[in-house]
Design a protein around this motif. Sequence first.
Motif, mmCIF file in Angstrom:
data_model
loop_
_atom_site.group_PDB
_atom_site.id
_atom_site.type_symbol
_atom_site.label_atom_id
_atom_site.label_comp_id
_atom_site.label_asym_id
_atom_site.label_seq_id
_atom_site.Cartn_x
_atom_site.Cartn_y
_atom_site.Cartn_z
ATOM 1 N N ARG A 164 -1.123 -3.467 -2.810
ATOM 2 C CA ARG A 164 -2.473 -3.579 -3.087
ATOM 3 C C ARG A 164 -2.945 -5.144 -2.681
ATOM 4 O O ARG A 164 -2.283 -6.062 -2.884
ATOM 5 C CB ARG A 164 -2.911 -3.545 -4.919
ATOM 6 C CG ARG A 164 -4.069 -3.546 -4.939
ATOM 7 C CD ARG A 164 -4.726 -3.690 -6.600
ATOM 8 N NE ARG A 164 -4.052 -4.967 -7.073
ATOM 9 C CZ ARG A 164 -4.622 -5.477 -8.135
ATOM 10 N NH1 ARG A 164 -5.502 -4.610 -8.753
ATOM 11 N NH2 ARG A 164 -4.206 -6.623 -8.552
ATOM 12 N N ASP A 203 1.299 -7.583 -5.522
ATOM 13 C CA ASP A 203 0.094 -7.775 -4.662
ATOM 14 C C ASP A 203 0.449 -8.326 -3.393
ATOM 15 O O ASP A 203 1.205 -9.231 -3.027
ATOM 16 C CB ASP A 203 -1.052 -8.203 -5.327
ATOM 17 C CG ASP A 203 -1.500 -7.356 -6.455
ATOM 18 O OD1 ASP A 203 -1.142 -6.154 -6.187
ATOM 19 O OD2 ASP A 203 -2.288 -7.755 -7.601
ATOM 20 N N GLY A 248 -8.508 -4.304 -3.705
ATOM 21 C CA GLY A 248 -7.772 -3.113 -4.266
ATOM 22 C C GLY A 248 -7.459 -1.899 -3.203
ATOM 23 O O GLY A 248 -6.977 -1.167 -3.244
ATOM 24 N N ASP A 249 -8.044 -2.474 -1.831
ATOM 25 C CA ASP A 249 -7.263 -1.715 -0.475
ATOM 26 C C ASP A 249 -5.687 -1.832 -0.683
ATOM 27 O O ASP A 249 -5.185 -2.783 -1.329
ATOM 28 C CB ASP A 249 -7.922 -2.258 0.822
ATOM 29 C CG ASP A 249 -9.182 -1.869 0.841
ATOM 30 O OD1 ASP A 249 -9.770 -1.054 0.335
ATOM 31 O OD2 ASP A 249 -9.758 -2.502 1.841
ATOM 32 N N ARG A 250 -5.064 -1.134 0.235
ATOM 33 C CA ARG A 250 -3.723 -1.180 0.034
ATOM 34 C C ARG A 250 -3.481 -1.272 1.756
ATOM 35 O O ARG A 250 -4.104 -0.749 2.683
ATOM 36 C CB ARG A 250 -2.843 0.081 -0.085
ATOM 37 C CG ARG A 250 -3.302 0.340 -1.678
ATOM 38 C CD ARG A 250 -2.237 1.581 -2.322
ATOM 39 N NE ARG A 250 -1.017 1.098 -2.679
ATOM 40 C CZ ARG A 250 -0.393 0.358 -3.231
ATOM 41 N NH1 ARG A 250 -1.156 0.003 -4.433
ATOM 42 N NH2 ARG A 250 0.869 -0.027 -3.440
#
Length: 574
Positions: free
Chosen positions: A413, A438, A509-511
């Motif tokens: 993330r 992250d 929040g994108d991956r």
Amino acid sequence: MSDGEETARGMARGLTNYGDRDFARYLRRSFALSMGYSREALDRPVVGINSTPSGFNNCHRTMPELVEAVRRGAMLAGALPVEFPTISLGEPYLTPTSLKFRNLMSMDVEEMVRAQPMDSVVLIGGCDKTVPAQIMGALSTDRPAVMLVTGPMMTGRYKGERLGACTDCRRYWARFRAGEVDAGEIAKVESNLATTAGTCAVMGTASTMACLAEVLGFGLAGSATAPAVHADRLRIAEETGHIAARLATDPKAVRPTDLVTERSLDNAMRILLALSGSTNALVHLAAIAGRAGIRLSLRRLNELAETTPVLVNLKPVGSNYMEDLHAAGGMPALMWELRHLLNLDCPTVTGETLGDRLSGFDPGMIDHSVIRRFDEPIEPKGGLIALFGNLAPDGAILKRAAATPELLEKEARVVVFSSLEDLAARVDDPALDVRADDALVLQNAGPTSPAAMPEAGYLPIPRKLAAAGVKDMIRISDARMSGTAFGAIVLHVSPDAASGGPLALVRNGDRIRLSASGNRIDLLVDDAELARRRADLPPPLPPAERGYAALYDRHVTQAPSGCDFDFLQHPKAR
């Protein structure tokens, strides 16, 4: 230019145009005589000495004695040495970043070498951007040129430990941020990181570019690694002056464009990979190649990386320093270990080929604790690779040899920072929504941004994670990072965010998926959503209204083209 001007030498070269060549020669000589030169001296070929001292450049502190040694060598060989200044780029002293002014320095070098009467030139530089700037300028004039680097600093000592700028400074700063070192101790470390003149003591950008200048043939054998305060450095400087004097009278002298070819660039990338050198070198090599009419290929880098092992045990990847590399044999020793992979027919400024230089090399002098044998590498594949994917369609760079191995194949993330100002404001906020697994993403720090691509890609570990013991995270940006840095850091994402590249479309929040083995970096967001985000992007910022900033904003290229100005590149490379 008339035939007479083309064949003129020394003080008769490139006469100022008053419409009367004889008057121009008479006037020039009269002013030269006012400086105390004899008529005999003024009849000699001229070796220009490009001197770059500055009170804002600690790396160039030894410039006066280097100039004197070059002068001595040139005079002993029968030439008239004439020193001239250009601007100097001290890495930690320039805002927004020294890279922004590299092209300005290259223009200064180019125009002063072209405009002034010299038959050859010695380029004396050291700090990160000065060496590529000087080589870029020399290529554009194509006057015979020899590179003399100022040399690396020696290490300092603290509590029985050797310290060298700037890998150790980053290591201690990370400990300070994590609360392991207090303010009193960090102040003591600060006083022991850089204790002599010279460039960084590790394989940072200055050391990397010095090594590549030697391998490209611009410098003498062994010239890259001799410490700034070592007597070898002055002997190299004297011999450099001697070589420059010889070039000044040789009608078949090797010129910069003879040295930068596709084959010599392959050699340079091989050496860069074996050194696990600075990622910045790829920006500079691309710019150097562009001045010679060649487009440096990042895909070619990946091909070479598959068969080029990491051999040099030097910080930030290993444990040694530049003074150790010099004692271990320097670049001739490394080239000896890689000789079956190198194009040994490439010329050097002395007239020898690389193969000639190695023919008399004694491999018994190699310290294999510093320079590994080819079949006993530190890593079996090169330390740097290029990544491609929907996040970096034109490429990005990863120094995999300096990364935590388990982070090299990972989906994560993302936590996004929209600018350097946003990073500074939020990275240490206790409320920041960030976890150890992250990936941190920094936008708008590329070449077309107001930040002008600083060495900000080494994003700090958020303080709350650092205090919990986190040492590395995936970090992605369109910025650069110092060659002295380490970590799982993806850099030079191209096109950059400020120009509307895909990096600008990333949201919290994108991956992302990083695969070093697959040479990929991908944003796991569908095309329809990316198209929607692109439609919402604000318009690009207008260029600056005046001065060098306006020139930069209108003409700087992306990282794969070297961040050079488009109009300075050779037409074949545009």
